[in-house]
Design a protein around this motif. Structure first.
Motif, PDB file in Angstrom:
ATOM      1  N   LEU A 276      48.262  62.396  71.027  1.00 47.86           N
ATOM      2  CA  LEU A 276      48.807  63.411  71.926  1.00 47.86           C
ATOM      3  C   LEU A 276      47.972  63.501  73.204  1.00 47.86           C
ATOM      4  O   LEU A 276      48.517  63.532  74.316  1.00 47.86           O
ATOM      5  CB  LEU A 276      48.855  64.756  71.206  1.00 47.86           C
ATOM      6  N   ARG A 277      46.671  63.509  73.056  1.00 45.05           N
ATOM      7  CA  ARG A 277      45.762  63.559  74.208  1.00 45.05           C
ATOM      8  C   ARG A 277      45.982  62.343  75.115  1.00 45.05           C
ATOM      9  O   ARG A 277      46.077  62.475  76.342  1.00 45.05           O
ATOM     10  CB  ARG A 277      44.310  63.604  73.705  1.00 45.05           C
TER      11      ARG A 277
ATOM     12  N   LEU B 109      55.685  63.219  79.905  1.00 47.42           N
ATOM     13  CA  LEU B 109      56.893  64.024  79.715  1.00 47.42           C
ATOM     14  C   LEU B 109      57.638  63.729  78.420  1.00 47.42           C
ATOM     15  O   LEU B 109      58.623  64.397  78.115  1.00 47.42           O
ATOM     16  CB  LEU B 109      57.842  63.827  80.897  1.00 47.42           C
ATOM     17  N   ILE B 110      57.177  62.749  77.641  1.00 50.63           N
ATOM     18  CA  ILE B 110      57.830  62.465  76.367  1.00 50.63           C
ATOM     19  C   ILE B 110      57.556  63.634  75.420  1.00 50.63           C
ATOM     20  O   ILE B 110      56.398  63.969  75.159  1.00 50.63           O
ATOM     21  CB  ILE B 110      57.318  61.149  75.752  1.00 50.63           C
ATOM     22  N   PRO B 111      58.592  64.264  74.897  1.00 55.85           N
ATOM     23  CA  PRO B 111      58.372  65.369  73.967  1.00 55.85           C
ATOM     24  C   PRO B 111      57.710  64.874  72.677  1.00 55.85           C
ATOM     25  O   PRO B 111      58.127  63.866  72.097  1.00 55.85           O
ATOM     26  CB  PRO B 111      59.781  65.889  73.678  1.00 55.85           C
ATOM     27  N   VAL B 112      56.701  65.594  72.255  1.00 51.61           N
ATOM     28  CA  VAL B 112      55.980  65.266  71.020  1.00 51.61           C
ATOM     29  C   VAL B 112      56.066  66.458  70.077  1.00 51.61           C
ATOM     30  O   VAL B 112      55.674  67.572  70.437  1.00 51.61           O
ATOM     31  CB  VAL B 112      54.505  64.913  71.304  1.00 51.61           C
ATOM     32  N   VAL B 113      56.592  66.196  68.886  1.00 49.29           N
ATOM     33  CA  VAL B 113      56.665  67.210  67.839  1.00 49.29           C
ATOM     34  C   VAL B 113      55.672  66.809  66.761  1.00 49.29           C
ATOM     35  O   VAL B 113      55.752  65.705  66.214  1.00 49.29           O
ATOM     36  CB  VAL B 113      58.089  67.306  67.241  1.00 49.29           C
ATOM     37  N   MET B 114      54.743  67.696  66.492  1.00 41.96           N
ATOM     38  CA  MET B 114      53.801  67.458  65.408  1.00 41.96           C
ATOM     39  C   MET B 114      54.559  67.713  64.106  1.00 41.96           C
ATOM     40  O   MET B 114      55.087  68.814  63.899  1.00 41.96           O
ATOM     41  CB  MET B 114      52.585  68.375  65.511  1.00 41.96           C
ATOM     42  N   LEU B 115      54.667  66.692  63.263  1.00 45.14           N
ATOM     43  CA  LEU B 115      55.356  66.796  61.979  1.00 45.14           C
ATOM     44  C   LEU B 115      54.309  66.535  60.905  1.00 45.14           C
ATOM     45  O   LEU B 115      53.895  65.402  60.691  1.00 45.14           O
ATOM     46  CB  LEU B 115      56.493  65.780  61.886  1.00 45.14           C
TER      47      LEU B 115
ATOM     48  N   ILE C 286      47.437  74.085  64.601  1.00 46.88           N
ATOM     49  CA  ILE C 286      48.564  74.562  65.403  1.00 46.88           C
ATOM     50  C   ILE C 286      48.096  74.898  66.819  1.00 46.88           C
ATOM     51  O   ILE C 286      48.713  74.475  67.805  1.00 46.88           O
ATOM     52  CB  ILE C 286      49.225  75.789  64.730  1.00 46.88           C
ATOM     53  N   GLN C 287      46.983  75.604  66.920  1.00 47.52           N
ATOM     54  CA  GLN C 287      46.452  75.954  68.238  1.00 47.52           C
ATOM     55  C   GLN C 287      46.074  74.718  69.033  1.00 47.52           C
ATOM     56  O   GLN C 287      46.357  74.627  70.237  1.00 47.52           O
ATOM     57  CB  GLN C 287      45.244  76.877  68.086  1.00 47.52           C
ATOM     58  N   GLN C 288      45.431  73.756  68.380  1.00 44.24           N
ATOM     59  CA  GLN C 288      45.027  72.542  69.088  1.00 44.24           C
ATOM     60  C   GLN C 288      46.244  71.752  69.560  1.00 44.24           C
ATOM     61  O   GLN C 288      46.259  71.236  70.675  1.00 44.24           O
ATOM     62  CB  GLN C 288      44.136  71.659  68.216  1.00 44.24           C
ATOM     63  N   ALA C 289      47.281  71.666  68.722  1.00 46.84           N
ATOM     64  CA  ALA C 289      48.491  70.938  69.114  1.00 46.84           C
ATOM     65  C   ALA C 289      49.101  71.530  70.379  1.00 46.84           C
ATOM     66  O   ALA C 289      49.432  70.807  71.326  1.00 46.84           O
ATOM     67  CB  ALA C 289      49.506  70.956  67.971  1.00 46.84           C
ATOM     68  N   TYR C 290      49.219  72.839  70.421  1.00 44.68           N
ATOM     69  CA  TYR C 290      49.801  73.468  71.609  1.00 44.68           C
ATOM     70  C   TYR C 290      48.854  73.421  72.803  1.00 44.68           C
ATOM     71  O   TYR C 290      49.309  73.297  73.949  1.00 44.68           O
ATOM     72  CB  TYR C 290      50.264  74.891  71.305  1.00 44.68           C
ATOM     73  N   ALA C 291      47.562  73.476  72.562  1.00 44.83           N
ATOM     74  CA  ALA C 291      46.593  73.338  73.662  1.00 44.83           C
ATOM     75  C   ALA C 291      46.682  71.955  74.299  1.00 44.83           C
ATOM     76  O   ALA C 291      46.412  71.801  75.493  1.00 44.83           O
ATOM     77  CB  ALA C 291      45.172  73.605  73.158  1.00 44.83           C
ATOM     78  N   LEU C 292      47.093  70.970  73.505  1.00 45.27           N
ATOM     79  CA  LEU C 292      47.255  69.598  74.009  1.00 45.27           C
ATOM     80  C   LEU C 292      48.693  69.337  74.471  1.00 45.27           C
ATOM     81  O   LEU C 292      49.078  68.206  74.719  1.00 45.27           O
ATOM     82  CB  LEU C 292      46.855  68.590  72.927  1.00 45.27           C
ATOM     83  N   PHE C 293      49.484  70.389  74.562  1.00 40.56           N
ATOM     84  CA  PHE C 293      50.844  70.347  75.101  1.00 40.56           C
ATOM     85  C   PHE C 293      51.863  69.663  74.194  1.00 40.56           C
ATOM     86  O   PHE C 293      52.792  69.005  74.680  1.00 40.56           O
ATOM     87  CB  PHE C 293      50.863  69.728  76.510  1.00 40.56           C
ATOM     88  N   ALA C 294      51.730  69.848  72.882  1.00 33.80           N
ATOM     89  CA  ALA C 294      52.796  69.426  71.974  1.00 33.80           C
ATOM     90  C   ALA C 294      54.035  70.256  72.296  1.00 33.80           C
ATOM     91  O   ALA C 294      53.936  71.423  72.682  1.00 33.80           O
ATOM     92  CB  ALA C 294      52.381  69.651  70.518  1.00 33.80           C
TER      93      ALA C 294
END
Length: 148
Positions: free
Chosen positions: A72-73, A83-89, A98-106
């Motif tokens: 993601l980074r 701009l490619i959408p990334v969904v953490m699954l 969860i916080q780190q994923a959104y901080a990295l713009f998931a």
């Protein structure tokens, strides 16, 4: 006719990757899936000249060598991939993840349901959402992001 939703799935665990592919196979009239067991292989494919980008990339967190946060980074630091959408699954419900994923713009964070029928519903909802939200016309990697 609208083209099929293009999804890449990156998960190092063969059983999880297989299960995910099986669920997406039930939606083959709406989606095509490109599976990767190696995060590095997926990044290499995204970075190659004239790459075709996915509409959305599903990314596991816990992987050897490059974990999901590393991927993601790297994507968000690359003007062609940002701009490619990334969904953490993932199976992780840890607040820190969860916080780190959104901080990295998931784009989203989805905890895999352990119940198979619930997982099917999660995937169906994901496909419905992204089929209506995707960018239909990705540009070449030589320009910055999707065509507008």
């Amino acid at each position: 006719m609208t083209r099929l939703l293009q999804i890449w799935v990156i998960d190092d665990h063969p059983a999880d990757l297989f299960l995910t592919q099986q669920v997406f196979a039930t939606l083959s009239d709406q989606v095509t899936v490109t599976p990767y067991q190696s995060a590095q292989a997926a990044l290499d494919d995204l970075r190659r000249p004239n790459a075709t980008y996915p509409d959305v990339l599903l990314l596991d967190i816990n992987m050897p060598q490059l974990n999901g946060f590393d991927v993601l980074r790297a994507m968000k630091a690359d003007d062609r991939l940002t701009l490619i959408p990334v969904v953490m699954l993932t199976t992780s419900e840890a607040v820190e993840d969860i916080q780190q994923a959104y901080a990295l713009f998931a784009s989203a964070y989805l905890v895999k349901s352990v119940d198979f029928s619930s997982f099917i519903q999660q995937v169906e909802s994901l496909v419905t959402f992204w089929a209506h939200s995707r960018l239909l016309n990705w540009s070449s990697p030589n320009s910055a992001g999707p065509q507008r």
